[in-house]
Design a protein around this motif. Sequence first.
Motif, short mmCIF file in Angstrom:
data_model
loop_
_atom_site.label_atom_id
_atom_site.label_comp_id
_atom_site.label_asym_id
_atom_site.label_seq_id
_atom_site.Cartn_x
_atom_site.Cartn_y
_atom_site.Cartn_z
N LEU A 208 0.82 -1.21 0.00
CA LEU A 208 0.00 0.00 0.00
C LEU A 208 0.86 1.26 0.00
N SER A 209 1.92 1.26 0.77
CA SER A 209 2.82 2.42 0.81
C SER A 209 3.47 2.64 -0.55
N SER A 210 3.88 1.56 -1.19
CA SER A 210 4.48 1.67 -2.52
C SER A 210 3.50 2.25 -3.53
N GLN A 211 2.24 1.83 -3.44
CA GLN A 211 1.23 2.36 -4.36
C GLN A 211 0.96 3.84 -4.11
N VAL A 212 0.95 4.24 -2.85
CA VAL A 212 0.74 5.66 -2.53
C VAL A 212 1.84 6.51 -3.13
N PHE A 213 3.08 6.08 -2.98
CA PHE A 213 4.20 6.85 -3.54
C PHE A 213 4.19 6.84 -5.06
N SER A 214 3.74 5.75 -5.66
CA SER A 214 3.63 5.71 -7.12
C SER A 214 2.59 6.71 -7.61
N LEU A 215 1.44 6.77 -6.92
CA LEU A 215 0.41 7.74 -7.29
C LEU A 215 0.90 9.17 -7.07
N LEU A 216 1.63 9.39 -5.98
CA LEU A 216 2.16 10.72 -5.70
C LEU A 216 3.17 11.13 -6.76
N GLU A 217 3.98 10.17 -7.20
CA GLU A 217 4.97 10.46 -8.24
C GLU A 217 4.28 10.84 -9.55
N LYS A 218 3.22 10.12 -9.90
CA LYS A 218 2.48 10.45 -11.12
C LYS A 218 1.80 11.81 -10.99
N TRP A 219 1.26 12.10 -9.81
CA TRP A 219 0.57 13.37 -9.59
C TRP A 219 1.52 14.55 -9.71
N MET A 220 2.76 14.38 -9.27
CA MET A 220 3.73 15.47 -9.31
C MET A 220 4.48 15.55 -10.64
N ASN A 221 4.26 14.58 -11.51
CA ASN A 221 4.92 14.61 -12.82
C ASN A 221 4.33 15.75 -13.65
N PRO A 222 5.17 16.70 -14.11
CA PRO A 222 4.63 17.85 -14.85
C PRO A 222 3.93 17.46 -16.15
N ILE A 223 4.39 16.40 -16.79
CA ILE A 223 3.75 15.96 -18.04
C ILE A 223 2.35 15.44 -17.74
N GLN A 224 2.23 14.63 -16.68
CA GLN A 224 0.91 14.11 -16.31
C GLN A 224 -0.01 15.23 -15.86
N ARG A 225 0.53 16.22 -15.16
CA ARG A 225 -0.30 17.34 -14.72
C ARG A 225 -0.78 18.15 -15.90
N ALA A 226 0.07 18.32 -16.91
CA ALA A 226 -0.34 19.05 -18.11
C ALA A 226 -1.45 18.29 -18.85
N LYS A 227 -1.33 16.97 -18.89
CA LYS A 227 -2.36 16.16 -19.55
C LYS A 227 -3.70 16.29 -18.81
N ARG A 228 -3.63 16.27 -17.48
CA ARG A 228 -4.87 16.41 -16.71
C ARG A 228 -5.50 17.79 -16.91
#
Length: 236
Positions: A208-228
């Motif tokens: 669960l901790s690993s998944q939380v950090f993976s989601l946080l990493e995707k959320w902070m990714n500027p490319i992913q944020r631009a897509k959203r």
Amino acid sequence: MLESLNIIFQAMPTLLLGAVVTLQLTVMSGVLGMIGGSLIGIARLSPSAPLRWITRAYIDFFRGTPMLVQIFMIYFGLPPLLRGFGIPLRLNPLTAGVLALSINSAAYIAETVRAGIQSIELGQSEAAQSLGLGSVQTMRYVIFPQALRRMLPPLGNEFISLLKDTSLVAVIGFEELFRRAQLIVANNYRPFEIYAGVALTYLVLTILSSQVFSLLEKWMNPIQRAKRANAQLVRQ
């Protein structure tokens, strides 16, 4: 087989309560370790040679000695040492555990922070300074936010390691997950089933901790944020 499963199920409520305590201990130690590690990591890059030597000595000591020894030093050794200087101090297992885990984690996080800051191109600092930002403002608004995104994977690994290291606090009597399992085993004499339940509980917590950090990493990714952001504009 059914008897073993029944024993695990019977112990699970107590183990889950211990898991909650373990998570609380991990979060408190992780937050304090992150604050201390960030300050130490930035100090490692200081132009002051004595400050760099002091922080390097701190990192080498706490990374080069066993966590168990550090827990014993703090819980059993620190209060008598300070009383010798006329400073009365009493540590309960929770305080000693958080302190030991925090200072150990800070040593590892400091090197992660240092490497993350050094990975940012020098041109970023030069551009910020050309806009009139001071060194502190440059670090706060330009360098550190970018470095934090690159530090997330190793920080996630450190959090998971810290989560597992909390089991060592059982040696000073703090009733987290592993200590509660020891108390159950002392009553029912079924160590394999109980410790198997503990292992599964730790496994679930780490996943669960690993998944939380993976989601946080995707959320902070500027490319992913631009897509959203683009997706929201399209929907509007």
